[in-house]
Write an enzyme that holds these catalytic residues in place. Sequence first.
Site, PDB file in Angstrom:
ATOM      1  N   ASP A  43       0.834  -1.192   0.000  1.00 38.37           N
ATOM      2  CA  ASP A  43       0.000   0.000   0.000  1.00 38.37           C
ATOM      3  C   ASP A  43       0.875   1.251   0.000  1.00 38.37           C
ATOM      4  O   ASP A  43       1.681   1.465   0.909  1.00 38.37           O
ATOM      5  CB  ASP A  43      -0.894  -0.001   1.243  1.00 38.37           C
ATOM      6  CG  ASP A  43      -1.792   1.227   1.314  1.00 38.37           C
ATOM      7  OD1 ASP A  43      -2.979   1.102   0.965  1.00 38.37           O
ATOM      8  OD2 ASP A  43      -1.312   2.309   1.726  1.00 38.37           O
ATOM      9  N   TYR A  48       2.839   9.952  -0.313  1.00 37.94           N
ATOM     10  CA  TYR A  48       4.022   9.377   0.338  1.00 37.94           C
ATOM     11  C   TYR A  48       5.310   9.667  -0.430  1.00 37.94           C
ATOM     12  O   TYR A  48       6.402   9.578   0.143  1.00 37.94           O
ATOM     13  CB  TYR A  48       3.888   7.858   0.479  1.00 37.94           C
ATOM     14  CG  TYR A  48       2.694   7.370   1.255  1.00 37.94           C
ATOM     15  CD1 TYR A  48       1.891   8.229   1.997  1.00 37.94           C
ATOM     16  CD2 TYR A  48       2.357   6.014   1.240  1.00 37.94           C
ATOM     17  CE1 TYR A  48       0.793   7.753   2.699  1.00 37.94           C
ATOM     18  CE2 TYR A  48       1.262   5.539   1.938  1.00 37.94           C
ATOM     19  CZ  TYR A  48       0.481   6.411   2.659  1.00 37.94           C
ATOM     20  OH  TYR A  48      -0.602   5.933   3.349  1.00 37.94           O
ATOM     21  N   HIS A 107      -7.573   9.690  -1.422  1.00 41.28           N
ATOM     22  CA  HIS A 107      -6.842   9.623  -0.153  1.00 41.28           C
ATOM     23  C   HIS A 107      -7.614  10.258   1.002  1.00 41.28           C
ATOM     24  O   HIS A 107      -7.550   9.775   2.135  1.00 41.28           O
ATOM     25  CB  HIS A 107      -5.480  10.293  -0.304  1.00 41.28           C
ATOM     26  CG  HIS A 107      -4.473   9.817   0.682  1.00 41.28           C
ATOM     27  ND1 HIS A 107      -3.119   9.891   0.479  1.00 41.28           N
ATOM     28  CD2 HIS A 107      -4.601   9.236   1.892  1.00 41.28           C
ATOM     29  CE1 HIS A 107      -2.470   9.391   1.509  1.00 41.28           C
ATOM     30  NE2 HIS A 107      -3.352   8.995   2.391  1.00 41.28           N
ATOM     31  N   PRO A 185      -3.095  -0.193  12.106  1.00 35.72           N
ATOM     32  CA  PRO A 185      -3.726  -1.304  12.824  1.00 35.72           C
ATOM     33  C   PRO A 185      -3.049  -1.656  14.148  1.00 35.72           C
ATOM     34  O   PRO A 185      -3.603  -2.430  14.922  1.00 35.72           O
ATOM     35  CB  PRO A 185      -3.607  -2.465  11.828  1.00 35.72           C
ATOM     36  CG  PRO A 185      -2.405  -2.136  11.009  1.00 35.72           C
ATOM     37  CD  PRO A 185      -2.448  -0.652  10.858  1.00 35.72           C
TER      38      PRO A 185
END
Length: 281
Positions: A43, A48, A107, A185
Site C-alpha cells: 500500500d 508518500y 486519499h 492497525p
Amino acid sequence: MQQITLVGGVEMPVLGLGVYQTPSSDTERVVRQAIEVGYRSIDTAQYYGNEEGVGRAVRAVVAQGLDREDLFVTTKLRSSGYRAGLRAIDESLTALDIGAIDLMLIHWPQGRDTGTWRALEEAVSAGRLRAIGLSNFYGAELAEIMGCADLAPAVDQVEQHVLYQQRRLRRALAHSPTRLEAWGPLGRGGDSVVRHPVLTGIGRRHGASAAQVALAFQVATGVITIPKTVHRERMVENLAAADLVLSAEELERVAALDTGRCGGWPAHPEQDYDPADYPFR
C-alpha cells in the site's frame, strides 16, 4: 494468505505492507524484502512520494519470475475533481509502471470528490485500474460517493485497531459491498496497543506478541489491514499473525477493548449516523 473478495470479484490479501513514511531512497529495498518474506499486498500513495520505489521493486521481482498477478498494489490520489483526477491517475500509472493498478483510493475528502470518482470509474472501465475505493471518508462525504457511484467503493481505508474498532462505520458499510480497511492497525504512540496487558496475556498462550494478537483479530474479523514497518524481523512477525487462530473467548476479550476513541481523541463526529442513510444504489 487469506483473500478478501472486493467489488467486481477482485481478490485482495487480507494483510499487507504499508509504506507510509518509508523514505523514497529505501522503498525499493523495503518492498523487495517484504515480497521475499511473503507479502503480496503493498500500500502506497502519491502523498508518500515513494510510488516509483514500489514500482521498481515490483518490476524487479516480476523479472525474477514472480507473476505480476500474484501481487496486489494499492495507491491513493491526492488530487480533486474530474480533470485533476484523470491527470493523477496517469501520474500514478507512470510512476508505478506496473501495468494496471490493483486498487486506487481517493486519499481524503477534498470537496470535488464526485468528479474524482467519475474519473476513477472511467479508468476501471478502460482496464487501467482493477478496483477503486476511498480513504478517510465518513458521514456526509461517504454518503455523497455512495449516492453518485455506479461502481461501489471497494474499501474505505480508515484508522482502525483493537482500541478503536470503527463500529459505527462498520454498521454503515454493512449495507454496501464496501469493505473496511485499517491503516494504523497497531495504533499510534499513545494507544499502547503493542503493550496492552490483555493482548500480551493472550499472546503468551500462543507464543505470540501483543502486536500479532492485534493483527490476528483484524484478520479474524474480516478487516483488511496494512501494518507498516521497514524492519525484516517485524515484517516476518506481522505476516505470521495471519496464521494465528484466536478462540471465540479470546476474540470476545479483544472486541471488548474498543474505546471508541483514536489516540485519545473522540471518534469522528460524523460517524454517529444512521447506517440506513448510506445505502449503495
